[in-house]
Design a protein around this motif. Sequence first.
Motif, PDB file in Angstrom:
ATOM      1  N   ILE A 101       0.847  -1.195   0.000  1.00 26.31           N
ATOM      2  CA  ILE A 101       0.000   0.000   0.000  1.00 26.31           C
ATOM      3  C   ILE A 101       0.881   1.242   0.000  1.00 26.31           C
ATOM      4  CG2 ILE A 101      -1.675   1.332   1.329  1.00 26.31           C
ATOM      5  CD1 ILE A 101      -2.782  -1.271   2.379  1.00 26.31           C
ATOM      6  N   GLY A 102       0.657   2.106  -0.946  1.00 19.95           N
ATOM      7  CA  GLY A 102       1.423   3.334  -1.039  1.00 19.95           C
ATOM      8  C   GLY A 102       0.565   4.481  -1.520  1.00 19.95           C
ATOM      9  N   ALA A 103       1.177   5.657  -1.604  1.00 14.86           N
ATOM     10  CA  ALA A 103       0.432   6.846  -1.987  1.00 14.86           C
ATOM     11  C   ALA A 103      -0.138   6.720  -3.395  1.00 14.86           C
ATOM     12  CB  ALA A 103       1.356   8.061  -1.896  1.00 14.86           C
ATOM     13  N   GLN A 104       0.663   6.208  -4.310  1.00 13.34           N
ATOM     14  CA  GLN A 104       0.227   6.068  -5.701  1.00 13.34           C
ATOM     15  C   GLN A 104      -0.956   5.111  -5.800  1.00 13.34           C
ATOM     16  OE1 GLN A 104       2.633   3.642  -8.306  1.00 13.34           O
ATOM     17  NE2 GLN A 104       2.643   5.243  -9.863  1.00 13.34           N
ATOM     18  N   ASN A 105      -0.870   3.977  -5.121  1.00 13.59           N
ATOM     19  CA  ASN A 105      -1.953   2.998  -5.167  1.00 13.59           C
ATOM     20  C   ASN A 105      -3.239   3.559  -4.574  1.00 13.59           C
ATOM     21  OD1 ASN A 105       0.075   1.398  -6.128  1.00 13.59           O
ATOM     22  ND2 ASN A 105       0.180   0.053  -4.358  1.00 13.59           N
ATOM     23  N   ALA A 106      -3.108   4.296  -3.472  1.00 15.58           N
ATOM     24  CA  ALA A 106      -4.286   4.889  -2.835  1.00 15.58           C
ATOM     25  C   ALA A 106      -4.948   5.903  -3.763  1.00 15.58           C
ATOM     26  CB  ALA A 106      -3.891   5.556  -1.515  1.00 15.58           C
ATOM     27  N   PHE A 107      -4.136   6.651  -4.504  1.00 17.75           N
ATOM     28  CA  PHE A 107      -4.677   7.647  -5.430  1.00 17.75           C
ATOM     29  C   PHE A 107      -5.415   6.973  -6.584  1.00 17.75           C
ATOM     30  CE2 PHE A 107      -4.141  10.642  -9.035  1.00 17.75           C
ATOM     31  CZ  PHE A 107      -4.874  11.697  -8.509  1.00 17.75           C
ATOM     32  N   VAL A 108      -4.817   5.927  -7.137  1.00 20.58           N
ATOM     33  CA  VAL A 108      -5.467   5.197  -8.227  1.00 20.58           C
ATOM     34  C   VAL A 108      -6.771   4.568  -7.738  1.00 20.58           C
ATOM     35  CG1 VAL A 108      -5.250   3.231  -9.808  1.00 20.58           C
ATOM     36  CG2 VAL A 108      -3.306   4.757  -9.448  1.00 20.58           C
ATOM     37  N   LEU A 109      -6.748   4.022  -6.522  1.00 19.15           N
ATOM     38  CA  LEU A 109      -7.962   3.443  -5.948  1.00 19.15           C
ATOM     39  C   LEU A 109      -9.064   4.488  -5.834  1.00 19.15           C
ATOM     40  CD1 LEU A 109      -9.501   1.153  -4.506  1.00 19.15           C
ATOM     41  CD2 LEU A 109      -8.450   1.918  -2.370  1.00 19.15           C
ATOM     42  N   ARG A 110      -8.712   5.672  -5.366  1.00 20.98           N
ATOM     43  CA  ARG A 110      -9.720   6.726  -5.191  1.00 20.98           C
ATOM     44  C   ARG A 110     -10.315   7.130  -6.538  1.00 20.98           C
ATOM     45  NH1 ARG A 110     -11.070  12.094  -4.252  1.00 20.98           N
ATOM     46  NH2 ARG A 110     -12.164  12.394  -2.275  1.00 20.98           N
TER      47      ARG A 110
ATOM     48  N   SER B 267       4.980   4.798 -16.698  1.00 20.26           N
ATOM     49  CA  SER B 267       6.098   5.321 -15.900  1.00 20.26           C
ATOM     50  C   SER B 267       6.904   4.170 -15.314  1.00 20.26           C
ATOM     51  CB  SER B 267       5.567   6.220 -14.778  1.00 20.26           C
ATOM     52  OG  SER B 267       4.915   7.361 -15.290  1.00 20.26           O
ATOM     53  N   ASP B 268       6.204   3.174 -14.783  1.00 24.84           N
ATOM     54  CA  ASP B 268       6.900   1.992 -14.270  1.00 24.84           C
ATOM     55  C   ASP B 268       7.686   1.292 -15.368  1.00 24.84           C
ATOM     56  OD1 ASP B 268       6.139   2.308 -11.681  1.00 24.84           O
ATOM     57  OD2 ASP B 268       4.961   0.468 -11.539  1.00 24.84           O
ATOM     58  N   ALA B 269       7.098   1.226 -16.558  1.00 23.04           N
ATOM     59  CA  ALA B 269       7.772   0.562 -17.677  1.00 23.04           C
ATOM     60  C   ALA B 269       9.097   1.256 -18.002  1.00 23.04           C
ATOM     61  CB  ALA B 269       6.866   0.547 -18.903  1.00 23.04           C
TER      62      ALA B 269
ATOM     63  N   ALA C 254      -1.164  15.020 -10.625  1.00 24.42           N
ATOM     64  CA  ALA C 254      -1.048  14.416  -9.298  1.00 24.42           C
ATOM     65  C   ALA C 254      -0.528  12.984  -9.407  1.00 24.42           C
ATOM     66  CB  ALA C 254      -2.403  14.436  -8.592  1.00 24.42           C
ATOM     67  N   GLY C 255      -1.024  12.231 -10.390  1.00 26.16           N
ATOM     68  CA  GLY C 255      -0.546  10.866 -10.583  1.00 26.16           C
ATOM     69  C   GLY C 255       0.941  10.825 -10.908  1.00 26.16           C
ATOM     70  N   ALA C 256       1.397  11.777 -11.722  1.00 26.19           N
ATOM     71  CA  ALA C 256       2.828  11.844 -12.062  1.00 26.19           C
ATOM     72  C   ALA C 256       3.659  12.177 -10.831  1.00 26.19           C
ATOM     73  CB  ALA C 256       3.053  12.886 -13.158  1.00 26.19           C
ATOM     74  N   ALA C 257       3.143  13.077 -10.002  1.00 25.78           N
ATOM     75  CA  ALA C 257       3.878  13.446  -8.786  1.00 25.78           C
ATOM     76  C   ALA C 257       3.977  12.257  -7.835  1.00 25.78           C
ATOM     77  CB  ALA C 257       3.185  14.621  -8.099  1.00 25.78           C
ATOM     78  N   PHE C 258       2.871  11.514  -7.666  1.00 21.45           N
ATOM     79  CA  PHE C 258       2.901  10.339  -6.801  1.00 21.45           C
ATOM     80  C   PHE C 258       3.906   9.310  -7.303  1.00 21.45           C
ATOM     81  CE2 PHE C 258      -1.496  11.510  -5.349  1.00 21.45           C
ATOM     82  CZ  PHE C 258      -1.161  11.659  -4.012  1.00 21.45           C
ATOM     83  N   THR C 259       4.102   9.268  -8.616  1.00 20.05           N
ATOM     84  CA  THR C 259       5.025   8.290  -9.199  1.00 20.05           C
ATOM     85  C   THR C 259       6.469   8.768  -9.127  1.00 20.05           C
ATOM     86  OG1 THR C 259       3.315   7.528 -10.728  1.00 20.05           O
ATOM     87  CG2 THR C 259       5.600   6.996 -11.284  1.00 20.05           C
TER      88      THR C 259
ATOM     89  N   PRO D 170      10.730   8.298  -3.852  1.00 28.47           N
ATOM     90  CA  PRO D 170      12.074   7.710  -3.977  1.00 28.47           C
ATOM     91  C   PRO D 170      12.068   6.189  -3.930  1.00 28.47           C
ATOM     92  CG  PRO D 170      11.781   8.733  -1.826  1.00 28.47           C
ATOM     93  CD  PRO D 170      10.592   9.122  -2.639  1.00 28.47           C
ATOM     94  N   HIS D 171      11.030   5.611  -3.319  1.00 25.27           N
ATOM     95  CA  HIS D 171      10.976   4.147  -3.242  1.00 25.27           C
ATOM     96  C   HIS D 171      10.817   3.513  -4.621  1.00 25.27           C
ATOM     97  CE1 HIS D 171      11.047   3.980   1.075  1.00 25.27           C
ATOM     98  NE2 HIS D 171      10.036   4.835   1.160  1.00 25.27           N
ATOM     99  N   VAL D 172      10.187   4.245  -5.546  1.00 21.60           N
ATOM    100  CA  VAL D 172      10.002   3.667  -6.875  1.00 21.60           C
ATOM    101  C   VAL D 172      11.352   3.486  -7.568  1.00 21.60           C
ATOM    102  CG1 VAL D 172       9.751   5.801  -8.234  1.00 21.60           C
ATOM    103  CG2 VAL D 172       8.530   3.760  -8.932  1.00 21.60           C
TER     104      VAL D 172
END
Length: 203
Positions: A19-28, A46-48, A113-118, A122-124
Amino acid sequence: MLAAALTGFLTGGSLILAIGAQNAFVLRQGLLRAHVLPLCLLCAASDALLISAGVAGFGAVVTLAPELPVVMALAGAVFLTVYGALRLQAAWRGDYALVLDGGSRPLWPTLAAGAAFTWLNPHVYLDTLGLIGAVSTRFPALPDKTAFALGAISASFAFFFSLGYGARLLAPVMSSARAWRWLDLFIGGTMWVLAFELVRAAL
């Protein structure tokens, strides 16, 4: 190649499930059913890019710029603190008429916002440039390395689209203002905990 692809899929999937900020945002956004396709594409693409860079060996960038993790951590902490405050403020006010009517922010602010979460997380970089890049060294041959990268990328696409579009299954539960208030309290609290952890790790 099949073993390499499966290893990549399982490695990428295990790292992204937390669970992270990005996942929570996508869920919302999935619960709102707003801009789900472009947001999922943004996160997965972005992950790719990051996974490809990690497998290609660009994890050495951190070695060349040792201050980069600290800068990214502090920038990410500021963003998470502000966004968490906004969610907690929304929970305090409890005005969810627009949300319950299916309203949402416009496309471009949502993608920003999605780009910022990604990219401010730093963990990504640790997960993609570091861990996935390190595991990929088990496959020195180019075809196997490519299969590993594609497997990890596939895990990211599968996860984000499942999260974004699967969120609508929770729609009956999220049909009241109270449910949205609890969700915003959870998201806001999660953002602040993550921000604290980033600052503590950086300092």
